[in-house]
Write a protein that holds these residues in place. Structure first.
Motif, PDB file in Angstrom:
ATOM      1  N   UNK A  29     -26.121 -50.447  18.412  1.00 41.46           N
ATOM      2  CA  UNK A  29     -26.094 -50.112  16.992  1.00 41.46           C
ATOM      3  C   UNK A  29     -24.960 -50.854  16.312  1.00 41.46           C
ATOM      4  N   UNK A  30     -25.229 -51.334  15.122  1.00 39.56           N
ATOM      5  CA  UNK A  30     -24.190 -51.816  14.208  1.00 39.56           C
ATOM      6  C   UNK A  30     -24.304 -50.928  12.977  1.00 39.56           C
TER       7      UNK A  30
ATOM      8  N   UNK B 214     -32.577 -48.977  11.125  1.00 40.81           N
ATOM      9  CA  UNK B 214     -33.574 -50.028  10.993  1.00 40.81           C
ATOM     10  C   UNK B 214     -33.316 -51.093  12.048  1.00 40.81           C
ATOM     11  N   UNK B 215     -34.339 -51.902  12.311  1.00 38.71           N
ATOM     12  CA  UNK B 215     -34.149 -52.983  13.263  1.00 38.71           C
ATOM     13  C   UNK B 215     -35.318 -53.935  13.248  1.00 38.71           C
ATOM     14  N   UNK B 216     -35.113 -55.111  13.812  1.00 36.56           N
ATOM     15  CA  UNK B 216     -36.172 -56.116  13.834  1.00 36.56           C
ATOM     16  C   UNK B 216     -37.314 -55.708  14.753  1.00 36.56           C
ATOM     17  N   UNK B 217     -38.554 -55.937  14.335  1.00 36.12           N
ATOM     18  CA  UNK B 217     -39.700 -55.640  15.206  1.00 36.12           C
ATOM     19  C   UNK B 217     -39.566 -56.392  16.533  1.00 36.12           C
ATOM     20  N   UNK B 218     -39.952 -55.727  17.607  1.00 32.23           N
ATOM     21  CA  UNK B 218     -39.893 -56.365  18.916  1.00 32.23           C
ATOM     22  C   UNK B 218     -38.523 -56.329  19.563  1.00 32.23           C
TER      23      UNK B 218
ATOM     24  N   UNK C  53     -31.883 -53.025  19.606  1.00 31.88           N
ATOM     25  CA  UNK C  53     -30.858 -53.407  18.634  1.00 31.88           C
ATOM     26  C   UNK C  53     -31.205 -52.829  17.276  1.00 31.88           C
ATOM     27  N   UNK C  54     -30.271 -52.040  16.718  1.00 28.15           N
ATOM     28  CA  UNK C  54     -30.531 -51.386  15.440  1.00 28.15           C
ATOM     29  C   UNK C  54     -29.309 -51.454  14.535  1.00 28.15           C
ATOM     30  N   UNK C  55     -29.568 -51.316  13.255  1.00 28.65           N
ATOM     31  CA  UNK C  55     -28.524 -51.180  12.241  1.00 28.65           C
ATOM     32  C   UNK C  55     -28.644 -49.775  11.675  1.00 28.65           C
ATOM     33  N   UNK C  56     -27.535 -49.065  11.659  1.00 26.39           N
ATOM     34  CA  UNK C  56     -27.504 -47.748  11.033  1.00 26.39           C
ATOM     35  C   UNK C  56     -26.888 -47.930   9.647  1.00 26.39           C
TER      36      UNK C  56
END
Length: 136
Positions: A7-8, A44-48, A52-55
Motif C-alpha cells: 500500500x502507498x 484503488x489499484x491497477x488492474x492485474x 499493489x494498491x493506493x489508499x
C-alpha cells in the motif's frame, strides 16, 4: 525473503473527485470504499496487480494533530507540496492524452529526460503530484 510495496497512501480532499481521477481517468480498480464518522477511505489499484494498491485517505485525521497543523497540511496538499507518487506506463504519450481528454491538471507534458526515461506529470484533484514514467 522478499519485500514488496503493498500500500502507498495519498491524501484526498474530495472522495468523488478522487474516484473520478483514479478510477475513471487512470482506469484503476476500486478495491475498497470505507466510510467512518463522515470520512471516506478509498483503496484503488491497477488492474492485474492486486498486490499493489493506493489508499486515498482523508488528510490530517490523526487525533493528535492540532487545528493549526491540520490547516498547514491542507495548504501543503492544495499547492502540491505534501505528497507525490510515480507511476509507470508502457505508453506515456497515450496515457497523457487520455488524462488530458478527461480534464486532468497537467504539470508537465511528456519529455525525454536526460536520466533515461520519458515522463509527464499531473496533479490529482487534491493536488498530489503524480509523475508517469516510461523507460527509454
Amino acid at each position: 525473503m522478499n519485500i514488496r510495496i503493498h500500500y502507498a497512501f495519498l491524501p484526498h480532499t474530495d472522495a468523488e473527485a478522487a474516484l473520478g481521477f483514479y478510477r475513471d481517468a487512470l482506469g484503476f480498480e476500486v478495491r475498497n470504499d470505507v466510510g467512518y464518522d463522515g470520512l471516506r477511505w478509498l483503496t484503488v489499484g491497477p488492474p492485474g496487480q492486486p498486490e499493489t494498491s493506493i489508499v486515498l485517505h482523508p488528510p490530517a485525521t490523526d487525533p493528535g494533530i492540532t487545528d493549526a497543523e491540520r490547516q498547514t497540511i491542507l495548504e501543503l496538499i492544495a499547492k502540491g507540496s505534501y505528497a507525490a507518487l510515480t507511476l509507470a506506463s508502457d505508453d506515456v504519450d497515450a496515457l497523457f492524452e487520455r488524462l488530458v481528454e478527461r480534464g486532468a491538471d497537467v504539470v508537465q507534458e511528456p519529455i525525454d529526460q536526460p536520466y533515461g526515461v520519458r515522463d509527464c506529470a499531473f496533479r490529482d484533484p487534491a493536488g498530489n503530484l503524480l509523475r508517469i514514467n516510461q523507460a527509454a
